[in-house]
Design a protein around this motif. Structure first.
Motif, PDB file in Angstrom:
ATOM      1  N   VAL A  77       0.872  -1.162   0.000  1.00  0.00           N
ATOM      2  CA  VAL A  77       0.000   0.000   0.000  1.00  0.00           C
ATOM      3  C   VAL A  77       0.914   1.219   0.000  1.00  0.00           C
ATOM      4  O   VAL A  77       1.738   1.375   0.903  1.00  0.00           O
ATOM      5  N   ARG A  78       0.787   2.091  -0.987  1.00  0.00           N
ATOM      6  CA  ARG A  78       1.796   3.127  -1.187  1.00  0.00           C
ATOM      7  C   ARG A  78       1.159   4.486  -1.436  1.00  0.00           C
ATOM      8  O   ARG A  78       0.236   4.617  -2.244  1.00  0.00           O
ATOM      9  N   LEU A  79       1.671   5.498  -0.744  1.00  0.00           N
ATOM     10  CA  LEU A  79       1.412   6.894  -1.069  1.00  0.00           C
ATOM     11  C   LEU A  79       2.695   7.467  -1.648  1.00  0.00           C
ATOM     12  O   LEU A  79       3.762   7.374  -1.028  1.00  0.00           O
ATOM     13  N   ALA A  80       2.596   8.040  -2.845  1.00  0.00           N
ATOM     14  CA  ALA A  80       3.777   8.524  -3.559  1.00  0.00           C
ATOM     15  C   ALA A  80       3.447   9.851  -4.231  1.00  0.00           C
ATOM     16  O   ALA A  80       2.294  10.304  -4.222  1.00  0.00           O
ATOM     17  N   ALA A  81       4.458  10.466  -4.833  1.00  0.00           N
ATOM     18  CA  ALA A  81       4.235  11.727  -5.546  1.00  0.00           C
ATOM     19  C   ALA A  81       5.298  11.921  -6.609  1.00  0.00           C
ATOM     20  O   ALA A  81       6.458  11.529  -6.425  1.00  0.00           O
ATOM     21  N   ARG A  82       4.885  12.519  -7.725  1.00  0.00           N
ATOM     22  CA  ARG A  82       5.801  12.970  -8.765  1.00  0.00           C
ATOM     23  C   ARG A  82       5.914  14.490  -8.706  1.00  0.00           C
ATOM     24  O   ARG A  82       5.023  15.172  -8.206  1.00  0.00           O
ATOM     25  N   SER A  83       6.962  15.004  -9.269  1.00  0.00           N
ATOM     26  CA  SER A  83       7.226  16.439  -9.153  1.00  0.00           C
ATOM     27  C   SER A  83       6.316  17.288 -10.031  1.00  0.00           C
ATOM     28  O   SER A  83       6.115  18.482  -9.758  1.00  0.00           O
ATOM     29  N   GLU A  84       5.734  16.735 -11.083  1.00  0.00           N
ATOM     30  CA  GLU A  84       4.964  17.566 -12.014  1.00  0.00           C
ATOM     31  C   GLU A  84       3.557  17.895 -11.526  1.00  0.00           C
ATOM     32  O   GLU A  84       2.862  18.713 -12.140  1.00  0.00           O
ATOM     33  N   PHE A  85       3.124  17.277 -10.419  1.00  0.00           N
ATOM     34  CA  PHE A  85       1.806  17.564  -9.862  1.00  0.00           C
ATOM     35  C   PHE A  85       1.949  17.909  -8.385  1.00  0.00           C
ATOM     36  O   PHE A  85       2.952  17.557  -7.751  1.00  0.00           O
ATOM     37  N   PRO A  86       0.947  18.582  -7.791  1.00  0.00           N
ATOM     38  CA  PRO A  86       0.989  18.833  -6.347  1.00  0.00           C
ATOM     39  C   PRO A  86       1.044  17.528  -5.562  1.00  0.00           C
ATOM     40  O   PRO A  86       0.552  16.486  -6.004  1.00  0.00           O
ATOM     41  N   ASN A  87       1.645  17.614  -4.364  1.00  0.00           N
ATOM     42  CA  ASN A  87       1.776  16.447  -3.487  1.00  0.00           C
ATOM     43  C   ASN A  87       0.394  15.963  -3.027  1.00  0.00           C
ATOM     44  O   ASN A  87      -0.609  16.685  -3.119  1.00  0.00           O
ATOM     45  N   GLY A 145       2.882  13.220   2.649  1.00  0.00           N
ATOM     46  CA  GLY A 145       1.848  14.079   2.106  1.00  0.00           C
ATOM     47  C   GLY A 145       1.436  15.147   3.100  1.00  0.00           C
ATOM     48  O   GLY A 145       1.981  15.247   4.209  1.00  0.00           O
ATOM     49  N   GLU A 146       0.461  15.949   2.699  1.00  0.00           N
ATOM     50  CA  GLU A 146      -0.064  17.005   3.556  1.00  0.00           C
ATOM     51  C   GLU A 146      -1.387  16.527   4.161  1.00  0.00           C
ATOM     52  O   GLU A 146      -2.323  16.216   3.426  1.00  0.00           O
ATOM     53  N   ASN A 147      -1.413  16.431   5.483  1.00  0.00           N
ATOM     54  CA  ASN A 147      -2.606  16.002   6.202  1.00  0.00           C
ATOM     55  C   ASN A 147      -3.019  14.591   5.804  1.00  0.00           C
ATOM     56  O   ASN A 147      -4.147  14.341   5.371  1.00  0.00           O
ATOM     57  N   THR A 148      -2.089  13.672   5.974  1.00  0.00           N
ATOM     58  CA  THR A 148      -2.388  12.247   5.770  1.00  0.00           C
ATOM     59  C   THR A 148      -2.803  11.633   7.102  1.00  0.00           C
ATOM     60  O   THR A 148      -2.132  11.828   8.123  1.00  0.00           O
ATOM     61  N   ASN A 149      -3.884  10.886   7.095  1.00  0.00           N
ATOM     62  CA  ASN A 149      -4.397  10.258   8.313  1.00  0.00           C
ATOM     63  C   ASN A 149      -4.552   8.765   8.072  1.00  0.00           C
ATOM     64  O   ASN A 149      -5.366   8.339   7.235  1.00  0.00           O
ATOM     65  N   TRP A 150      -3.766   7.971   8.818  1.00  0.00           N
ATOM     66  CA  TRP A 150      -3.785   6.521   8.717  1.00  0.00           C
ATOM     67  C   TRP A 150      -4.518   5.915   9.914  1.00  0.00           C
ATOM     68  O   TRP A 150      -4.282   6.320  11.051  1.00  0.00           O
ATOM     69  N   TYR A 151      -5.353   4.938   9.679  1.00  0.00           N
ATOM     70  CA  TYR A 151      -6.012   4.173  10.735  1.00  0.00           C
ATOM     71  C   TYR A 151      -5.849   2.698  10.344  1.00  0.00           C
ATOM     72  O   TYR A 151      -6.704   2.134   9.650  1.00  0.00           O
ATOM     73  N   LEU A 152      -4.743   2.124  10.792  1.00  0.00           N
ATOM     74  CA  LEU A 152      -4.299   0.823  10.298  1.00  0.00           C
ATOM     75  C   LEU A 152      -4.392  -0.261  11.357  1.00  0.00           C
ATOM     76  O   LEU A 152      -4.187  -0.015  12.544  1.00  0.00           O
ATOM     77  N   SER A 153      -4.662  -1.480  10.901  1.00  0.00           N
ATOM     78  CA  SER A 153      -4.541  -2.667  11.732  1.00  0.00           C
ATOM     79  C   SER A 153      -3.931  -3.768  10.858  1.00  0.00           C
ATOM     80  O   SER A 153      -3.699  -3.577   9.669  1.00  0.00           O
ATOM     81  N   GLY A 154      -3.666  -4.932  11.464  1.00  0.00           N
ATOM     82  CA  GLY A 154      -3.077  -6.029  10.715  1.00  0.00           C
ATOM     83  C   GLY A 154      -1.572  -6.110  10.925  1.00  0.00           C
ATOM     84  O   GLY A 154      -0.966  -5.246  11.574  1.00  0.00           O
ATOM     85  N   ASN A 155      -0.952  -7.144  10.339  1.00  0.00           N
ATOM     86  CA  ASN A 155       0.465  -7.402  10.587  1.00  0.00           C
ATOM     87  C   ASN A 155       1.410  -6.775   9.581  1.00  0.00           C
ATOM     88  O   ASN A 155       2.618  -6.976   9.617  1.00  0.00           O
ATOM     89  N   GLY A 156       0.882  -6.000   8.623  1.00  0.00           N
ATOM     90  CA  GLY A 156       1.737  -5.392   7.604  1.00  0.00           C
ATOM     91  C   GLY A 156       2.718  -4.396   8.200  1.00  0.00           C
ATOM     92  O   GLY A 156       2.369  -3.602   9.085  1.00  0.00           O
TER      93      GLY A 156
END
Length: 391
Positions: free
Chosen positions: A344-354, A375-386
């Motif tokens: 599960v990935r959050l990523a960004a390229r330079s040609e667009f806003p983050n 990122g700006e204002n990222t909110n994670w609510y995670l469970s599991g063994n990952g």
């Protein structure tokens, strides 16, 4: 003038129409039981029963209320009638269909209906639907390939519906739309051997008030369903099996309400996804559920898309990222599971806003979660063994 490519080495048998209805019901989107752990057995059984009943009723109704009827077979020839009057008898399937559409009342202000009961190949030809037309194929239409065009298309028209369709073949586009306002696709069964299933054009004026009930698409060499420039979209279910690129791809589409996107072996070996949003897609996107098994990505948001909520995901063993959110904003995944497959990935390229305003509630097992860059204002609510490498 005779239609192009009117002969084909392999012709469909006369009995395909009845068989196709049975196959459509067995493979109708939503009929298969949900994966274990997603709902109670009784709930799944009830939903499957209701879906089967609805699909059976829809199939049984195919041909009802038709103004024009196309009947016959390749061996016996085809007959087209309009309100009981014969308007065509001959050997060409596509001509019989064209004559049925042409027999409808000129300048009509409400829909008239053409029902194609026969099964055959239309050759390398296109069926264009005018405004105020209902068109359905109760048999099975096998289609050829016309570059840049759909086997069936509606462009620059209003109030068009395709209540039922069974299609096979390798067209350029199975169905092509642009600048269409008030379009209803009902029970659509596309069992392709190449081409792209349903396409809304990028470089033509946009469409409004588009509804799709249930689309089953398999075997394409491109996307299953791809929209561009649609404002006002409602989809019940898109079921994609063994399609080469995306199952459902929304580009520059706004105000969409989608029930279920269900993909297996979608986009294998590519960067596409069972459900993808791209090219400034949104806002106003709501998806109830995305299910994905194998293939490439499960969910992919990219290129400044925004304003989407996916209520639930059920992703397992996707070969690329299970989820990739890249340069998107105001995206919510409200719950669900990821088991194995790509990270599960959050990523960004330079040609667009983050990434901005991303909210993810998720159980992740047997794969990783990574956010890079932050990122700006990222909110994670995670469970599991990952494992987690997040900001």
């Amino acid at each position: 003038m005779a239609p192009t490519s009117q002969r084909r080495p392999r012709l469909l048998a006369a009995g395909v129409a009845a068989l196709s209805v049975v196959v459509s019901l067995l493979a109708a989107p939503g009929v298969a039981a949900a994966p274990s752990g997603t709902a109670s057995d009784s709930a799944v059984a009830g939903a499957a029963s209701r879906s089967t009943t609805a699909a059976a009723a829809q199939a049984a109704a195919c041909g009802d209320g038709a103004d024009a009827l196309v009947t016959g077979s390749q061996s016996s020839g085809f007959t087209t009638t309009y309100r009981g009057r014969t308007v065509y008898q001959g050997e060409y399937y596509v001509t019989a269909i064209w004559e049925g559409i042409g027999a409808l009342t000129p300048g009509r202000t409400s829909q008239e209906k053409v029902s194609v009961m026969a099964s055959a190949w239309i050759g390398n030809n296109t069926i264009d639907l005018p405004s105020n037309t209902a068109f359905e194929v109760c048999g099975t239409m096998d289609v050829g390939n016309v570059s840049g065009r759909g086997a069936i298309q509606a462009v620059g028209v209003r109030n068009v519906s395709i209540p039922n369709l069974n299609m096979t073949g390798a067209p350029y586009f199975g169905m092509r739309f642009a600048d269409v306002h008030g379009l209803h696709l009902g029970q659509i069964n596309l069992r392709m051997s190449g081409g792209l299933g349903i396409r809304f054009e990028r470089d033509l004026p946009g469409s409004t008030d588009v509804r799709m009930d249930n689309v089953y698409v398999s075997g394409t060499g491109n996307h299953g369903v791809e929209t561009w420039n649609v404002d006002g979209l409602r989809i019940g279910t898109v079921t994609a099996r063994n399609v080469a690129y995306a199952g459902l791809l929304l580009n520059n589409t706004r105000n969409a309400t989608i029930g279920t996107v269900d993909g297996e072996n979608v986009g294998t070996g590519t960067g596409y996804a069972t459900f993808r949003m791209a090219n400034t897609n949104g806002p106003g996107i709501t998806v109830d559920r995305v299910r994905s098994r194998g293939g490439a990505r499960g969910v992919f948001c990219v290129s400044n898309s925004r304003g989407a909520r996916i209520n639930n995901v059920d992703l397992a063993n996707n070969g690329n990222n299970s989820i990739l959110i890249e340069n998107c904003s105001d995206i919510t995944i409200g719950g669900g599971t990821v088991n194995g497959g790509g990270e599960v990935r959050l990523a960004a390229r330079s040609e667009f806003p983050n990434n901005r305003n991303i909210n993810i509630t998720l159980r992740v097992d047997n794969t990783s979660v990574r956010e890079s860059p932050c990122g700006e204002n990222t909110n994670w609510y995670l469970s599991g063994n990952g494992s987690r490498n997040i900001c």
